[in-house]
Design a protein around this motif. Sequence first.
Motif, PDB file in Angstrom:
ATOM      1  N   ASN A   1       0.812  -1.223   0.000  1.00  0.00           N
ATOM      2  CA  ASN A   1       0.000   0.000   0.000  1.00  0.00           C
ATOM      3  C   ASN A   1       0.844   1.271   0.000  1.00  0.00           C
ATOM      4  OD1 ASN A   1       0.837  -0.192   2.577  1.00  0.00           O
ATOM      5  ND2 ASN A   1      -1.164  -0.133   3.543  1.00  0.00           N
ATOM      6  N   LEU A   2       2.190   1.146   0.052  1.00  0.00           N
ATOM      7  CA  LEU A   2       3.047   2.327  -0.061  1.00  0.00           C
ATOM      8  C   LEU A   2       3.813   2.313  -1.388  1.00  0.00           C
ATOM      9  CD1 LEU A   2       4.606   2.312   3.534  1.00  0.00           C
ATOM     10  CD2 LEU A   2       2.481   3.371   2.786  1.00  0.00           C
ATOM     11  N   SER A   3       3.406   1.439  -2.308  1.00  0.00           N
ATOM     12  CA  SER A   3       4.188   1.240  -3.537  1.00  0.00           C
ATOM     13  C   SER A   3       3.947   2.319  -4.577  1.00  0.00           C
ATOM     14  CB  SER A   3       3.848  -0.126  -4.148  1.00  0.00           C
ATOM     15  OG  SER A   3       2.500  -0.133  -4.590  1.00  0.00           O
ATOM     16  N   GLY A   4       2.905   3.122  -4.398  1.00  0.00           N
ATOM     17  CA  GLY A   4       2.594   4.115  -5.426  1.00  0.00           C
ATOM     18  C   GLY A   4       1.640   3.579  -6.473  1.00  0.00           C
ATOM     19  N   ILE A   5       1.148   2.370  -6.243  1.00  0.00           N
ATOM     20  CA  ILE A   5       0.214   1.751  -7.181  1.00  0.00           C
ATOM     21  C   ILE A   5      -1.153   1.633  -6.505  1.00  0.00           C
ATOM     22  CG2 ILE A   5      -0.372  -0.471  -8.295  1.00  0.00           C
ATOM     23  CD1 ILE A   5       1.749   1.027  -9.786  1.00  0.00           C
ATOM     24  N   ASP A   6      -2.164   2.027  -7.229  1.00  0.00           N
ATOM     25  CA  ASP A   6      -3.527   1.839  -6.743  1.00  0.00           C
ATOM     26  C   ASP A   6      -3.947   0.418  -7.133  1.00  0.00           C
ATOM     27  OD1 ASP A   6      -6.388   3.847  -6.453  1.00  0.00           O
ATOM     28  OD2 ASP A   6      -6.447   1.689  -6.841  1.00  0.00           O
ATOM     29  N   ALA A   7      -4.049  -0.457  -6.137  1.00  0.00           N
ATOM     30  CA  ALA A   7      -4.278  -1.883  -6.420  1.00  0.00           C
ATOM     31  C   ALA A   7      -5.604  -2.118  -7.143  1.00  0.00           C
ATOM     32  CB  ALA A   7      -4.222  -2.691  -5.130  1.00  0.00           C
ATOM     33  N   ASP A   8      -6.623  -1.329  -6.811  1.00  0.00           N
ATOM     34  CA  ASP A   8      -7.922  -1.498  -7.482  1.00  0.00           C
ATOM     35  C   ASP A   8      -7.823  -1.123  -8.957  1.00  0.00           C
ATOM     36  OD1 ASP A   8      -9.168  -2.358  -5.183  1.00  0.00           O
ATOM     37  OD2 ASP A   8      -9.756  -0.335  -4.565  1.00  0.00           O
TER      38      ASP A   8
ATOM     39  N   ASN B   1      -8.423  -9.894 -24.528  1.00  0.00           N
ATOM     40  CA  ASN B   1      -8.046 -10.499 -25.799  1.00  0.00           C
ATOM     41  C   ASN B   1      -6.675 -11.155 -25.747  1.00  0.00           C
ATOM     42  OD1 ASN B   1     -10.418  -9.740 -27.240  1.00  0.00           O
ATOM     43  ND2 ASN B   1      -9.655  -7.643 -27.169  1.00  0.00           N
ATOM     44  N   SER B   2      -6.348 -11.719 -24.588  1.00  0.00           N
ATOM     45  CA  SER B   2      -5.040 -12.362 -24.481  1.00  0.00           C
ATOM     46  C   SER B   2      -5.236 -13.796 -23.983  1.00  0.00           C
ATOM     47  CB  SER B   2      -4.159 -11.582 -23.510  1.00  0.00           C
ATOM     48  OG  SER B   2      -4.529 -11.894 -22.186  1.00  0.00           O
ATOM     49  N   ILE B   3      -4.130 -14.485 -23.818  1.00  0.00           N
ATOM     50  CA  ILE B   3      -4.207 -15.863 -23.325  1.00  0.00           C
ATOM     51  C   ILE B   3      -4.262 -15.908 -21.796  1.00  0.00           C
ATOM     52  CG2 ILE B   3      -3.067 -16.861 -25.346  1.00  0.00           C
ATOM     53  CD1 ILE B   3      -0.504 -17.008 -23.568  1.00  0.00           C
ATOM     54  N   VAL B   4      -4.357 -14.709 -21.197  1.00  0.00           N
ATOM     55  CA  VAL B   4      -4.406 -14.647 -19.737  1.00  0.00           C
ATOM     56  C   VAL B   4      -5.862 -14.672 -19.281  1.00  0.00           C
ATOM     57  CG1 VAL B   4      -3.825 -13.260 -17.714  1.00  0.00           C
ATOM     58  CG2 VAL B   4      -2.251 -13.340 -19.659  1.00  0.00           C
ATOM     59  N   GLY B   5      -6.183 -15.565 -18.385  1.00  0.00           N
ATOM     60  CA  GLY B   5      -7.556 -15.658 -17.880  1.00  0.00           C
ATOM     61  C   GLY B   5      -7.823 -14.584 -16.844  1.00  0.00           C
ATOM     62  N   LYS B   6      -8.861 -13.763 -17.110  1.00  0.00           N
ATOM     63  CA  LYS B   6      -9.052 -12.615 -16.216  1.00  0.00           C
ATOM     64  C   LYS B   6      -9.589 -13.012 -14.843  1.00  0.00           C
ATOM     65  CE  LYS B   6     -13.624 -10.844 -17.492  1.00  0.00           C
ATOM     66  NZ  LYS B   6     -14.330  -9.657 -17.935  1.00  0.00           N
ATOM     67  N   ASN B   7     -10.124 -14.221 -14.720  1.00  0.00           N
ATOM     68  CA  ASN B   7     -10.613 -14.637 -13.406  1.00  0.00           C
ATOM     69  C   ASN B   7      -9.501 -15.173 -12.509  1.00  0.00           C
ATOM     70  OD1 ASN B   7     -13.257 -13.937 -14.055  1.00  0.00           O
ATOM     71  ND2 ASN B   7     -13.533 -15.872 -15.159  1.00  0.00           N
ATOM     72  N   GLY B   8      -8.326 -15.322 -13.103  1.00  0.00           N
ATOM     73  CA  GLY B   8      -7.231 -15.890 -12.317  1.00  0.00           C
ATOM     74  C   GLY B   8      -6.261 -14.849 -11.791  1.00  0.00           C
ATOM     75  N   ILE B   9      -6.672 -13.579 -11.789  1.00  0.00           N
ATOM     76  CA  ILE B   9      -5.769 -12.536 -11.305  1.00  0.00           C
ATOM     77  C   ILE B   9      -5.927 -12.394  -9.793  1.00  0.00           C
ATOM     78  CG2 ILE B   9      -5.236 -10.071 -11.395  1.00  0.00           C
ATOM     79  CD1 ILE B   9      -6.281 -10.307 -14.409  1.00  0.00           C
ATOM     80  N   LYS B  10      -4.861 -12.730  -9.081  1.00  0.00           N
ATOM     81  CA  LYS B  10      -4.933 -12.695  -7.621  1.00  0.00           C
ATOM     82  C   LYS B  10      -3.965 -11.642  -7.090  1.00  0.00           C
ATOM     83  CE  LYS B  10      -6.422 -17.400  -7.057  1.00  0.00           C
ATOM     84  NZ  LYS B  10      -6.066 -18.773  -6.675  1.00  0.00           N
ATOM     85  N   ILE B  11      -4.502 -10.672  -6.384  1.00  0.00           N
ATOM     86  CA  ILE B  11      -3.646  -9.622  -5.837  1.00  0.00           C
ATOM     87  C   ILE B  11      -3.571  -9.756  -4.324  1.00  0.00           C
ATOM     88  CG2 ILE B  11      -3.363  -7.128  -5.531  1.00  0.00           C
ATOM     89  CD1 ILE B  11      -4.441  -6.729  -8.304  1.00  0.00           C
ATOM     90  N   VAL B  12      -2.354  -9.945  -3.831  1.00  0.00           N
ATOM     91  CA  VAL B  12      -2.127 -10.011  -2.389  1.00  0.00           C
ATOM     92  C   VAL B  12      -1.681  -8.617  -1.951  1.00  0.00           C
ATOM     93  CG1 VAL B  12      -0.787 -11.114  -0.552  1.00  0.00           C
ATOM     94  CG2 VAL B  12      -1.373 -12.413  -2.627  1.00  0.00           C
ATOM     95  N   ARG B  13      -2.460  -7.970  -1.119  1.00  0.00           N
ATOM     96  CA  ARG B  13      -2.130  -6.606  -0.684  1.00  0.00           C
ATOM     97  C   ARG B  13      -1.260  -6.652   0.570  1.00  0.00           C
ATOM     98  NH1 ARG B  13      -7.018  -3.202  -2.893  1.00  0.00           N
ATOM     99  NH2 ARG B  13      -7.702  -4.707  -4.435  1.00  0.00           N
ATOM    100  N   LYS B  14      -0.126  -5.974   0.508  1.00  0.00           N
ATOM    101  CA  LYS B  14       0.809  -5.984   1.628  1.00  0.00           C
ATOM    102  C   LYS B  14       0.740  -4.649   2.361  1.00  0.00           C
ATOM    103  CE  LYS B  14       3.619  -9.125   1.580  1.00  0.00           C
ATOM    104  NZ  LYS B  14       3.527 -10.513   2.116  1.00  0.00           N
ATOM    105  N   LYS B  15       0.800  -4.732   3.675  1.00  0.00           N
ATOM    106  CA  LYS B  15       0.720  -3.499   4.467  1.00  0.00           C
ATOM    107  C   LYS B  15       2.106  -2.935   4.726  1.00  0.00           C
ATOM    108  CE  LYS B  15      -3.740  -3.662   6.431  1.00  0.00           C
ATOM    109  NZ  LYS B  15      -4.624  -4.054   7.492  1.00  0.00           N
ATOM    110  N   GLY B  16       2.162  -1.610   4.834  1.00  0.00           N
ATOM    111  CA  GLY B  16       3.426  -0.951   5.139  1.00  0.00           C
ATOM    112  C   GLY B  16       3.770  -1.071   6.611  1.00  0.00           C
ATOM    113  N   THR B  17       5.063  -1.110   6.898  1.00  0.00           N
ATOM    114  CA  THR B  17       5.532  -1.150   8.282  1.00  0.00           C
ATOM    115  C   THR B  17       6.611  -0.090   8.462  1.00  0.00           C
ATOM    116  OG1 THR B  17       5.405  -3.537   7.996  1.00  0.00           O
ATOM    117  CG2 THR B  17       6.277  -2.750  10.086  1.00  0.00           C
ATOM    118  N   GLY B  18       6.458   0.707   9.508  1.00  0.00           N
ATOM    119  CA  GLY B  18       7.462   1.717   9.795  1.00  0.00           C
ATOM    120  C   GLY B  18       8.120   1.453  11.138  1.00  0.00           C
ATOM    121  N   ILE B  19       9.376   1.908  11.274  1.00  0.00           N
ATOM    122  CA  ILE B  19      10.059   1.827  12.565  1.00  0.00           C
ATOM    123  C   ILE B  19      10.126   3.255  13.101  1.00  0.00           C
ATOM    124  CG2 ILE B  19      12.155   1.099  13.778  1.00  0.00           C
ATOM    125  CD1 ILE B  19      11.108  -1.202  12.201  1.00  0.00           C
TER     126      ILE B  19
END
Lengths: 250, 118
Positions: B35-42, B54-72
């Motif tokens: 979530n700090l990558s600069g990319i809007d995951a949605d 229109n590609s050989i990639v199946g659109k139902n198989g897109i899995k996005i794992v959202r990672k949380k930021g950690t600060g010290i």
Amino acid sequence: MCETCGCGEHKHPHDHTHDHDHHDHHNHTKVVDLNIDIMAHNNIEAALNRGFFMGRKIFCINMVSSPGSGKTTILEKTVSRLITGRKIYVIEGDQQTFLDSDRIKKTGAPAYQINTGNGCHLDAHMIGKALKELDPDPQSFLFIENVGNLVCPAMFDLGENKRVLIASVTEGEDKPLKYPLMFETAHLCIINKSDLSPYVDFRKDDFSRNALSVNHKLQIIEISAKTGDGMDLWYEWINSQVSDMLPTSP
Amino acid sequence: MHELSLAEEVIRLAVSEAKSHNAISVSEITLEIGNLSGIDADAFESALAILSENSIVGKNGIKIVRKKGTGICQSCGIEFEMERRIDECPGCHSLPSEIKGGSEFRVVSLVLELEDSN
């Protein structure tokens, strides 16, 4: 390895029945672990550009900002006034027009325009192609004017030596908090249009505090490209960066 | 919308991996986006769905794992979760001296469909 059962042997019989016609097909799946950074392709091209700059001892500055902050005006003045004994080249990026490169060419500097079409940023591959056309001399300066946008260009390393962010007093002091990635990746922040300060409510102290909260190493200077106020600070900064990078030969 | 051009990069990568394994399609792509990558995951997910049409990639198989930021925290040293880059330590309201996680933006794995004639 056998892709059906993963057993490591190729020639064993699979225990599924062969009651189908031999011209039929069936599918196997294979999991490929990639662990590839999606920016890797851009970053490799950026590294190629960086190598090009190192090889030719070129100093490259990537100028980023929101639209209308005065990047092109700063560049026009810089190309005419910066005293370096080095040749200056400019790569201009915008979506549709040749207006900016025309303005730069009038100052006498070789300029190359990249039109990104609907693209919102320059990437390292575009710069690599532009470098082939522009063919900058060794020991020169290259300024890249990125597409006016405080979001997208932040993620794209172009291979530049330094990234300079142009803000202006008409934009408000909350910008560093709204676009933190851009401020985090910049080396210098120029606050332009200081001549308009009396007419707007820009609070420089608040802006600086916000900018330093996302990037405590950021250097900040205030200038007016229009009146020339503070431009010496900008030229001094450029020259100090170059002498840090390229020690004078004995 | 840099999400669109970067989604093109993911499709290009998936198609080229499929080709090099002689696969007929890509049924699954697993991505990690911090979530700090600069990319809007949605936005990225939508862009991938559109490009996969229109590609050989199946659109139902897109899995996005959202990672949380950690600060010290720079003052008290505790590790805290970050939603945004300007988040402060919940205890003492100092800024982090180091951001450990949340910048992830990578393709973790693909599932390829291989055709095998018998």
